[in-house]
Design a protein around this motif. Structure first.
Motif, PDB file in Angstrom:
ATOM      1  N   THR A  61      -5.953 -13.722  -4.758  1.00  0.00           N
ATOM      2  CA  THR A  61      -4.896 -13.193  -5.623  1.00  0.00           C
ATOM      3  C   THR A  61      -3.684 -14.103  -5.577  1.00  0.00           C
ATOM      4  O   THR A  61      -3.222 -14.483  -4.502  1.00  0.00           O
ATOM      5  CB  THR A  61      -4.499 -11.776  -5.179  1.00  0.00           C
ATOM      6  OG1 THR A  61      -5.637 -10.924  -5.257  1.00  0.00           O
ATOM      7  CG2 THR A  61      -3.397 -11.217  -6.072  1.00  0.00           C
ATOM      8  N   SER A  63       0.408 -14.684  -6.666  1.00  0.00           N
ATOM      9  CA  SER A  63       1.619 -13.916  -6.940  1.00  0.00           C
ATOM     10  C   SER A  63       2.784 -14.868  -7.159  1.00  0.00           C
ATOM     11  O   SER A  63       2.796 -16.002  -6.661  1.00  0.00           O
ATOM     12  CB  SER A  63       1.930 -12.954  -5.784  1.00  0.00           C
ATOM     13  OG  SER A  63       2.232 -13.670  -4.597  1.00  0.00           O
ATOM     14  N   ASP A  68       1.950  -9.761  -8.199  1.00  0.00           N
ATOM     15  CA  ASP A  68       0.613 -10.286  -8.463  1.00  0.00           C
ATOM     16  C   ASP A  68       0.469 -10.615  -9.947  1.00  0.00           C
ATOM     17  O   ASP A  68       0.841  -9.817 -10.804  1.00  0.00           O
ATOM     18  CB  ASP A  68      -0.460  -9.274  -8.060  1.00  0.00           C
ATOM     19  CG  ASP A  68      -0.536  -9.092  -6.550  1.00  0.00           C
ATOM     20  OD1 ASP A  68       0.106  -9.878  -5.826  1.00  0.00           O
ATOM     21  OD2 ASP A  68      -1.214  -8.164  -6.098  1.00  0.00           O
ATOM     22  N   SER A  71      -6.026 -12.750 -10.386  1.00  0.00           N
ATOM     23  CA  SER A  71      -6.935 -12.579  -9.267  1.00  0.00           C
ATOM     24  C   SER A  71      -8.340 -12.924  -9.702  1.00  0.00           C
ATOM     25  O   SER A  71      -8.643 -13.019 -10.874  1.00  0.00           O
ATOM     26  CB  SER A  71      -6.888 -11.136  -8.733  1.00  0.00           C
ATOM     27  OG  SER A  71      -7.338 -10.251  -9.714  1.00  0.00           O
ATOM     28  N   ARG A  96      -3.237 -15.215  -1.818  1.00  0.00           N
ATOM     29  CA  ARG A  96      -3.623 -14.301  -0.753  1.00  0.00           C
ATOM     30  C   ARG A  96      -5.130 -14.126  -0.769  1.00  0.00           C
ATOM     31  O   ARG A  96      -5.732 -13.915  -1.828  1.00  0.00           O
ATOM     32  CB  ARG A  96      -2.917 -12.959  -0.949  1.00  0.00           C
ATOM     33  CG  ARG A  96      -3.163 -11.952   0.161  1.00  0.00           C
ATOM     34  CD  ARG A  96      -2.281 -10.705  -0.002  1.00  0.00           C
ATOM     35  NE  ARG A  96      -2.606  -9.947  -1.191  1.00  0.00           N
ATOM     36  CZ  ARG A  96      -1.877  -9.911  -2.294  1.00  0.00           C
ATOM     37  NH1 ARG A  96      -0.768 -10.633  -2.378  1.00  0.00           N
ATOM     38  NH2 ARG A  96      -2.245  -9.175  -3.331  1.00  0.00           N
ATOM     39  N   GLU A 105      -2.333 -15.588   3.804  1.00  0.00           N
ATOM     40  CA  GLU A 105      -1.460 -15.760   2.646  1.00  0.00           C
ATOM     41  C   GLU A 105      -0.638 -17.023   2.855  1.00  0.00           C
ATOM     42  O   GLU A 105      -0.018 -17.210   3.904  1.00  0.00           O
ATOM     43  CB  GLU A 105      -0.537 -14.557   2.433  1.00  0.00           C
ATOM     44  CG  GLU A 105       0.312 -14.702   1.182  1.00  0.00           C
ATOM     45  CD  GLU A 105       1.128 -13.467   0.858  1.00  0.00           C
ATOM     46  OE1 GLU A 105       1.212 -13.102  -0.328  1.00  0.00           O
ATOM     47  OE2 GLU A 105       1.682 -12.866   1.804  1.00  0.00           O
ATOM     48  N   THR A 394       5.132  -4.685  -1.998  1.00  0.00           N
ATOM     49  CA  THR A 394       4.078  -5.378  -2.739  1.00  0.00           C
ATOM     50  C   THR A 394       2.918  -4.429  -2.981  1.00  0.00           C
ATOM     51  O   THR A 394       2.753  -3.422  -2.282  1.00  0.00           O
ATOM     52  CB  THR A 394       3.573  -6.615  -1.975  1.00  0.00           C
ATOM     53  OG1 THR A 394       3.005  -6.196  -0.720  1.00  0.00           O
ATOM     54  CG2 THR A 394       4.712  -7.589  -1.710  1.00  0.00           C
ATOM     55  N   ASP A 396      -1.404  -4.376  -3.951  1.00  0.00           N
ATOM     56  CA  ASP A 396      -2.681  -5.037  -4.251  1.00  0.00           C
ATOM     57  C   ASP A 396      -3.789  -4.000  -4.276  1.00  0.00           C
ATOM     58  O   ASP A 396      -3.774  -3.023  -3.524  1.00  0.00           O
ATOM     59  CB  ASP A 396      -2.989  -6.157  -3.237  1.00  0.00           C
ATOM     60  CG  ASP A 396      -3.171  -5.638  -1.825  1.00  0.00           C
ATOM     61  OD1 ASP A 396      -4.286  -5.248  -1.475  1.00  0.00           O
ATOM     62  OD2 ASP A 396      -2.179  -5.631  -1.065  1.00  0.00           O
ATOM     63  N   GLN A 397      -4.729  -4.219  -5.200  1.00  0.00           N
ATOM     64  CA  GLN A 397      -5.837  -3.284  -5.385  1.00  0.00           C
ATOM     65  C   GLN A 397      -6.927  -3.538  -4.359  1.00  0.00           C
ATOM     66  O   GLN A 397      -7.175  -4.680  -3.955  1.00  0.00           O
ATOM     67  CB  GLN A 397      -6.405  -3.421  -6.799  1.00  0.00           C
ATOM     68  CG  GLN A 397      -7.435  -2.360  -7.161  1.00  0.00           C
ATOM     69  CD  GLN A 397      -7.889  -2.473  -8.603  1.00  0.00           C
ATOM     70  OE1 GLN A 397      -7.441  -3.352  -9.327  1.00  0.00           O
ATOM     71  NE2 GLN A 397      -8.777  -1.595  -9.033  1.00  0.00           N
ATOM     72  N   TYR A 404      -5.298   1.560  -3.740  1.00  0.00           N
ATOM     73  CA  TYR A 404      -4.273   0.508  -3.748  1.00  0.00           C
ATOM     74  C   TYR A 404      -3.553   0.483  -2.403  1.00  0.00           C
ATOM     75  O   TYR A 404      -3.347   1.514  -1.751  1.00  0.00           O
ATOM     76  CB  TYR A 404      -3.247   0.756  -4.857  1.00  0.00           C
ATOM     77  CG  TYR A 404      -3.729   0.335  -6.225  1.00  0.00           C
ATOM     78  CD1 TYR A 404      -3.255  -0.822  -6.834  1.00  0.00           C
ATOM     79  CD2 TYR A 404      -4.674   1.094  -6.916  1.00  0.00           C
ATOM     80  CE1 TYR A 404      -3.689  -1.205  -8.089  1.00  0.00           C
ATOM     81  CE2 TYR A 404      -5.117   0.721  -8.174  1.00  0.00           C
ATOM     82  CZ  TYR A 404      -4.620  -0.433  -8.753  1.00  0.00           C
ATOM     83  OH  TYR A 404      -5.046  -0.825  -9.992  1.00  0.00           O
TER      84      TYR A 404
END
Length: 474
Positions: A61, A63, A68, A71, A96, A105, A394, A396-397, A404
């Motif tokens: 991913t 950002s 983000d 991805s 990341r 990261e 932050t 992220d999925q 999430y």
């Protein structure tokens, strides 16, 4: 019995020791991660290439300034190479890697300084893969595009010239597996030697178990309507076929006499697709054609109202209703950076600001307005005179799941108590000196739109402060 207990304790201790060693060894064996940055001095276009030797099949991913933006998977070269067109300013670009063994990261800080004196246009285009693995949409987007004549090239050959600049799109089906260089090029009186911008496209082998769909498109005389006829080997053996227009399901086309589809269009550009799924091809496959209906584009009258959230430096933005607003997502940007989407005039967009000046824009594309329409307002946020913390987190999925991860990241975080809120309900608290505090929230959503916030009050910020992000789950 006492000896047996002692032996059990010893064996458990050894097992824990072995496990701990394995974890330490895994972390120590994590490869070095680097980001290579490629930029022509004075250009707003940057290319970032991630090099992660030794890691296979993990999600990657990218950002920008904590948000983000792209991805993918390392098996797909597009996820290793990230290209972006910036405004002037300072940016932190990070990559990341989602790996339990190596949570990595790495970031690069860049200073974008655009050379306004360069007579050559700063070309750029975006790439989107369509339903078929060999079908792509290329969207040219660069300053001065309206006054620039340019051409598309694939592996050095001109592929489209007439009328292409009318909408700045190129749709292309690659006929064979392989590597292709797609470019836009131009020459102008002020740039006689010309300039270009290129991307490499990798077309992979299609699963041979999936049927190779095909249909014929025939216009109904001078009417803005078409007949679409299924025409491929084994069509009568497939139990289900479906017709889609611009991604929306329209009609079934079962075997027999119903393999003919008729549709009346309005002026605009449409992507018509035939899709199927079979036991041998569970992921599905499709075949698409682009239909262009001449006529003046009719764009919706897009606008929005801005309403401040009390005394907070945050606003609700309410889009005005227009025909079809329920069908098309509205994209929101702040200072030219994408920040979220909403759908319908009853669904406001919410954004938390810091002191400063911000241009907030809403944009939408419809079949009758393929270039899209944008409406913007400038929001001024003044200093409050209070010493409120600058909250931030932050997002992220968790893979392809509806789960999430939210991680708080702001200065002085360890000395402040705050709450996590979803759609107005408190779901977690982070209390100073609490043993349960982790500055982290995991949440699994159902379908819908959710506003996730962190809120804090301190002696120096008695009215409180809040930071929010919006997530839409299909």
């Amino acid at each position: 019995m006492k000896k047996l207990s002692i032996w059990c304790v010893m064996i458990f201790t050894l097992l824990v020791g072995f496990t701990s060693c394995e974890e330490i060894e895994e972390l120590e064996n994590c490869p070095d991660v680097t980001i290579n940055v490629d930029n022509v001095a004075g250009s707003a276009v940057y290319r970032f290439a991630a090099q992660l030797d030794g890691i296979q099949d993990v999600e990657l991913t990218w950002s920008i300034n904590g948000e983000d933006v792209a991805s993918g998977n390392l098996d797909d070269i597009a996820s290793q190479i990230f290209e972006y067109q910036f405004e002037e300013g300072t940016y932190t670009v990070c990559v990341r890697v989602a790996s339990d063994a190596c949570p990595i990261e790495v970031c690069k800080e860049i200073e974008v300084d655009i050379d306004e004196t360069n007579p050559c246009p700063d070309l750029f285009f975006e790439t989107r893969q369509l339903d078929r693995s060999n079908s792509y949409k290329f969207i040219a987007d660069f300053p001065g595009i309206e006054e620039t004549n340019y051409e598309w090239f694939i592996n050095g050959e001109v592929v489209v010239t007439d009328g292409q600049n009318a909408d700045n799109y190129l749709f292309w089906d690659f006929e064979e597996v392989g590597t292709y260089e797609v470019c836009i090029k131009t020459e102008t009186p002020d740039c006689p030697e010309g300039t270009s911008y290129c991307k490499v496209i990798e077309v992979q082998e299609v699963d041979e178990r999936c049927p190779e769909l095909f249909f014929i498109a025939e216009q109904d005389g001078d009417n803005p309507a078409y007949y679409f006829q299924v025409e491929f080997e084994g069509a009568d053996q497939i139990e289900w076929l479906g017709w889609y227009i611009n991604g929306e399901f329209v009609e079934d086309s079962n075997n027999g006499d119903n393999n003919r589809f008729y549709y009346q269009f309005e002026p605009g550009r449409y992507e018509v697709c035939l899709k199927t799924e079979t036991p041998e091809c569970p992921q599905g496959t499709s075949y698409c054609k682009v239909i262009e209906i001449e006529g003046d584009a009719v764009c919706p009258e897009l606008f929005f109202e801005a309403e401040q959230d009390g005394d907070n430096p945050a606003y609700y933005f309410y889009p005005g209703a227009f025909d079809g607003i329920e069908e098309y997502p509205i994209s929101w940007s702040v200072n030219n950076e994408f920040v979220g989407t909403t759908q319908s005039h009853d669904e406001p967009f919410y954004y938390q600001f810091a002191p400063g000046s911000y241009e907030v824009c809403a944009a939408v594309e419809t079949p009758n307005c393929p270039q899209g329409v944008t409406f913007c307002k400038v929001i001024e946020i003044e200093e409050t005179g209070t010493n409120c913390p600058n909250l931030f987190f932050t997002v992220d999925q968790e893979g392809d799941t509806p789960g999430y991860n939210f991680r708080a990241e702001f200065e002085g975080m360890g000395d402040i108590s705050y709450e996590w809120i979803i759609n107005g309900d408190v779901v977690d608290r982070e209390i100073v000196d609490s043993n349960e505090r982790d500055d982290y929230l995991y949440y699994q959503f159902g379908s819908g739109t959710y506003e996730i916030c962190i809120i804090a009050e301190t002696p120096d910020c008695p009215n409180g402060t809040i930071f929010c992000k919006t997530i839409a789950i299909e």
